[in-house]
Design a protein around this motif. Structure first.
Motif: not given
Lengths: 592, 474
Positions: A154, A209, A221, B13, B210-212, B214-216, B218
């Motif tokens: 991040e 997203v 992101l 974040g 939702a952003q977080k 999406s990282v997870l 992936f």
């Protein structure tokens, strides 16, 4: 053990003959008498840098109580061979299995910096290669590790904020096509392998997203997702199975393995290109790439630090000595000692491209005022204060063995340590088989011996004439006795308590050493050209690259490469030979 | 780098999305000393009990539960009942429900009355127990909201103060409760956001979440691919990696800035309670029925309040809650419970003033059971929720269950209190404590203080307590 034999790392199969090993084990338990063949018990780390037994400790044989631990390790696969594999008597069969390897913390942080540059590194991390560990033993994936690494991802993605177009090639309000173009390239760099379009499709979902907020957020992101993914934090050693039944790593996998071995960082673009084209599968190309990398200062630095890690020089920081006896031993002196060794290695290995034997023989070193006092030389003039300046040390010095850093590190708070120094020479320097620690039942006697008012030589004499101590201590005490003319700070001394120090030792088939050695310098000369020394260096490099702490110098993966070394090899020669070892390329395949 | 810091950053974040910062301290505090934290939830139901259906057979560890106590059977092992506890009423002023309401949590003799209000509305002479403990106990401190006061119904006789308040911040200082769960919700979550819980803020929170995710997602998809090529020996390692990612997912859920993460996905609806008051000439004439039943809404409000409490506990936004079903002098009507006529909607408190009759006692017993059912469900829910500090939310929570009078005849002795406690409170549950001689409810509070690290805590005027009751907590 013959080359090509399946190598099983179990106590039942010590290298020197099962029956004798068992008989000796029994006699150790039942009878006093010479019992320490060096092959008792689990064959751990015979070549491992055993390291100092710890300032202030009794220097028990075999234990590494110095922070940072001893030994090599960290492979995440299960070591062991599949006995059902077909064997080619001429081949060097692999001992490591196919596996998925977790990058260690330094490598991971370097990978982040490698793909997105210095601004992407989190300053809260305080990882330095000065104190990098030789072994990644104990590195397991855990919740906190995964979280920390995602956190770094991040941070790195956020660092794009101020240099977005420079890095991505897209305008601040670009389109999905530009994003995809950048992310395809970035994913390949980050994952260190070609990336399938289905994977990019998944990356683009993350982009979408984030893009709901804005374009930049979408790209950042996606970058974060790539850096948080397992394909970033692991490298694979799976390869392809050959007709012989072993797996051969792909060029792509080899490039990563090689790069982390030599640089603790991901493959640079040239190495990656050679891998991607398949060229790296040719030994000549591999050698060419290694030579190219050896010319890079960053690679030289990393390799130098690897050697220092193997010898645990970094452990000097934080050690303490009796302030009444050694008031000058402070953080500044420790730092000088560390830097001297660093500069010495730099000069021998890279600046002069000298034969590695000079590591044990050269008297060309670097001192500041404090070190000059240790060595009894005058400080060279010129230069800034605190700067180390080149000197020629007196004749009582010879390379690493007589350097202040090692000698201080391998001492107790108030005295030298024959045992620590002896174990270091035996293990870290010569990769002779490891010696077992003394049993718990002897702890009281050992303490008593340490507390007795005796010189180290007198203690060694007690051990030499006492059973069962002499069995094991005969394997390394002599090495330590050779160094008794260097005090706990590494200062030279001829006398102790008014008596001249006798450093003459008789080595009886300790490795290839035979006969009488008058002092440390004589021994260092002999060791510098002894086969064990070069083999140990080679072994250590290979073991660092593969994380295989069970690697022996007698394993074909090492001995085969040592055999290819030219006479008087340089570090470059050793690195080339180590890089070409089949240890890097072949893995056993599990039976399903 | 510590796990604590990294966890905060990843979750912060989300907070950054709406420009928050301050809550992180409580999150840190929770991560820092989870084993020391405790919670206090005091629940009040009105109008005492019906002793005939309350007292058990026997006492100590071997008591046989009564009809009403059987309702709490699922939590028997973490419950203590009490026989022989009296409110410190001697020498005080104020009416039955009124004085009892003040005494039950302040423990101090009442001395002054509010003007008017029927002439029996006493003021509190000191802070209530929850406020005393939150000030002194580090186990209760840390979250951004020091304490929360909730009530399901405001209707009482007269504008009286005493029956409407459980918590007092000090002498003569009642702390007004939230009646609407919506208001409580906004108090708990809204104060954390600049501008409050505007649609814009809530959208930003949802987007960040939702952003977080999406990282997870992936990372998990990548892991699936890696598993497909990895050897079997790597399975354990990759399993551990997956478990770590899923744990991070759960922590996103527990993000204290995000109500949905704390288990409260939507703001509660507004529930309009009837304003009907049972009036007439004299003291509650009439049959105490009302055309509109209150219990359905009463239950709804309670459930909504409970969900706010759960969310607040889950995300450690507060550790101290006083919750009132209704004032002692309430006007809450119940359907289905009046034995002669289940279709009648009977008002609780005013019915309790009727002369004793089997029907009336049965009605009051059924109301006790009605409240008991809800308390039990809430305790069970708290014991299901995972506490980020480890275990379940209930583990570290003490739940005293009180009322302002002993029974319908406005007595202040033999108070039918219960105390529930999770495992970490050290409660020696499964007993029905019986005093030899009279003991003050203050002695009970003094015993409970131990749970919050205050073993030397003293409550009440010198003649209103003796010593802390022993044998209640390990």
């Amino acid at each position: 053990m013959k080359p090509g034999q399946p190598h099983e790392r179990t106590p039942a199969n010590p290298p020197k003959g099962t029956a004798r090993g068992h008989w000796i084990l029994l006699s150790w338990l039942l009878l006093p008498g010479p019992a320490c063949s060096g092959s008792l018990g689990p064959q751990e780390n015979p070549g491992a840098p055993v390291g100092a037994a710890g300032v202030g400790s009794g220097g028990f044989g075999g234990t590494a109580t110095v922070p940072g631990g001893g030994g090599v390790g960290g492979s995440t696969g299960v070591a062991g061979n599949n006995p059902a594999q077909p064997q080619d008597p001429g081949a060097c069969n692999p001992t490591l299995p196919q596996r998925v390897v977790l990058l260690n913390d330094l490598q991971h942080a370097n990978s982040v910096g490698g793909v997105l540059g210095e601004p992407a590194r989190d300053p809260e991390l305080q990882l330095s290669d000065d104190t990098k560990a030789f072994a990644s033993k104990g590195l397991v994936v855990s919740t906190s590790l995964v979280h920390e690494r995602m956190d770094q991802g991040e941070f790195a993605a956020a660092s794009l904020e101020s240099r977005f177009t420079d890095v991505t090639g897209c305008p601040l309000t670009g389109d999905a096509a530009c994003a995809r173009g950048f992310l395809e390239r970035f994913a390949e760099t980050a994952f260190r392998r070609p990336v399938a379009s289905a994977e990019i499709d998944d990356v683009m979902k993350v982009f979408e997203v984030g893009a709901k907020a804005d374009f930049k957020t979408g790209v950042k992101l996606a970058v974060q997702a790539l850096l948080s993914a397992p394909s970033f934090t692991y490298r694979t050693e799976i390869g392809q199975v050959e007709p012989s039944g072993v797996a051969r790593l792909t060029s792509i996998e080899l490039a990563s393995e090689l790069s982390y071995m030599l640089t603790d960082a991901p493959p640079d673009s040239e190495l990656y290109a050679a891998a991607k084209s398949g060229a790296l599968s040719s030994p000549d190309e591999l050698t060419r790439q290694v030579e190219r990398m050896l010319a890079l200062p960053a690679v030289q630095e990393s390799l130098k630090k690897t050697l220092m890690a193997a010898w645990q020089i970094g452990n000097i920081f934080g050690t303490v000595k009796d302030p009444g006896l050694f008031p000058q031993y402070n953080a500044a002196l420790q730092s000088s000692m560390y830097r001297e060794t660093d500069a010495f290695l730099q000069a021998v290995l890279w600046t002069r491209n000298a034969p590695v034997s000079e590591l044990l023989t050269s008297r060309e070193s670097f001192v500041d005022t404090a070190l000059a006092a240790i060595y009894g030389v005058s400080v060279p003039s010129g230069g800034a204060a605190g700067e180390l300046k080149p000197v020629t040390l007196p004749a009582e010095r010879a390379g690493m063995l007589t350097q202040a850093s090692l000698l201080s590190l391998l001492s107790r708070t108030d005295n030298t340590s024959v045992v620590a120094r002896g174990l270091f020479v035996r293990g870290a320097l010569l990769c002779l088989p490891k010696v077992q620690s003394p049993p718990e039942s002897l702890a009281g006697e050992i303490m008593a011996l340490l507390e007795a008012d005796m010189t180290e030589r007198e203690r060694a004499d007690v051990r030499a004439t006492t059973s069962p101590c002499n069995g094991c201590h005969a394997q390394f005490d002599q090495f330590g006795l050779l160094l008794e003319t260097y005090d706990p700070l590494g200062r030279h001394r001829e006398q102790l308590d008014g008596e001249p120090i006798d450093t003459s030792v008789s080595l009886d088939n300790l490795g290839s050493f035979m006969g009488t050695f008058a002092d440390a310098v004589t021994f260092a000369q002999a060791a510098s050209t002894a086969p064990e020394f070069t083999a140990c260096l080679t072994r250590n490099l290979i073991a660092y690259g593969t994380g295989d702490d069970a690697l022996f110098t007698t394993d074909c993966q090492v001995s085969g490469q040592v055999a290819q070394l030219p006479p008087s090899p340089t570090m470059r020669d050793v690195v080339r030979a180590a890089s070409a070892s089949p240890a890097l390329t072949y893995r056993t395949v599990e039976t399903p | 780098m510590s796990y604590k810091i990294s966890r905060r950053r990843f979750i912060e974040g989300t907070a950054g999305a709406v420009g928050l910062a301050a809550f992180a301290n409580s999150f840190e505090a929770l991560a820092a000393a989870p084993s020391d934290m405790r919670r206090l939830l005091i629940i009040q139901r009105p109008v005492g009990t019906v002793y005939e259906n309350w007292w058990p057979q026997g006492s100590g560890m071997n008591y046989t539960a009564s009809r009403i106590l059987m309702k709490f059977q699922a939590h028997r092992e973490r419950m203590i009942g009490f026989r022989g506890l009296d409110l410190p009423s001697a020498g005080g002023v104020g009416g039955g429900h009124e004085r009892g309401s003040v005494l039950m949590l302040t423990g101090l003799r009442t001395r002054e009355l509010y003007p008017g209000n029927g002439g029996d509305d006493p003021k509190a002479e000191g802070p209530s127990i929850d406020q005393l403990w939150v000030k002194d106990s580090s186990a209760l401190q840390g979250p951004p909201i020091a304490s929360l006061q909730l009530s399901c119904d405001n209707r009482a006789d007269t504008p009286e103060v005493s029956t409407r308040h459980m918590s007092y911040s000090g002498r003569h200082a009642p702390m007004k409760p939230y009646y609407q769960p919506r208001d409580a919700y906004e108090r708990v979550f809204g104060t954390l956001m600049p501008g409050g819980m505007t649609p814009g803020n809530m959208d930003a929170l949802a987007a960040a979440r939702a952003q977080k995710q999406s990282v997870l997602d992936f990372a998990l998809a990548d892991l699936v691919r890696l598993r497909q090529v990895a050897p079997a020996s790597a399975r354990e390692q990759l399993d551990a990696h997956e478990a770590a990612i899923r744990e991070l997912e759960k922590e996103l859920d527990a993000n204290p800035t995000n109500p949905s993460g704390c288990g409260s996905p939507e703001a509660p609806e507004v529930v309009n309670v009837s304003t009907h008051q049972d009036r007439g000439a004299g003291a509650y004439p009439g049959d105490h029925t009302t055309p509109e039943r209150d219990d359905v809404k009463h239950d709804r409000i309670a459930q909504l309040h409970f969900s706010v409490i759960r969310a607040a506990f889950r995300c450690d936004l507060t550790r101290v809650v006083t919750f009132q079903f209704s004032p002692g002098t309430n006007h809450v009507s119940f359907g289905d419970l009046w034995p002669p006529d289940p279709t009648a909607f009977k008002i609780h408190h005013t019915t309790s003033h009727d002369p004793d009759s089997p029907d009336m006692l049965e009605f009051l017993t059924r109301v006790e059971e009605w409240y008991a059912d809800r308390v039990v469900k809430f305790l069970t829910d708290l014991n299901t929720d995972t506490d980020m500090a480890g275990g379940t939310i209930l583990d570290k929570t003490l739940v005293p269950y009180v009322t302002e009078v002993g029974a319908r005849y406005h007595n202040w002795d033999n108070m039918p209190f219960l105390v529930f406690g999770g495992a970490s409170t050290g409660i020696i549950g499964g007993q029905f404590w019986q005093s030899s001689g009279r003991r003050s409810t203050n002695d009970l509070w003094m015993a409970c203080a131990k749970v919050f690290g205050l073993p030397d805590f003293v409550l009440g005027d010198d003649d209103q307590h003796t010593t802390a009751i022993t044998g209640l907590f390990k």
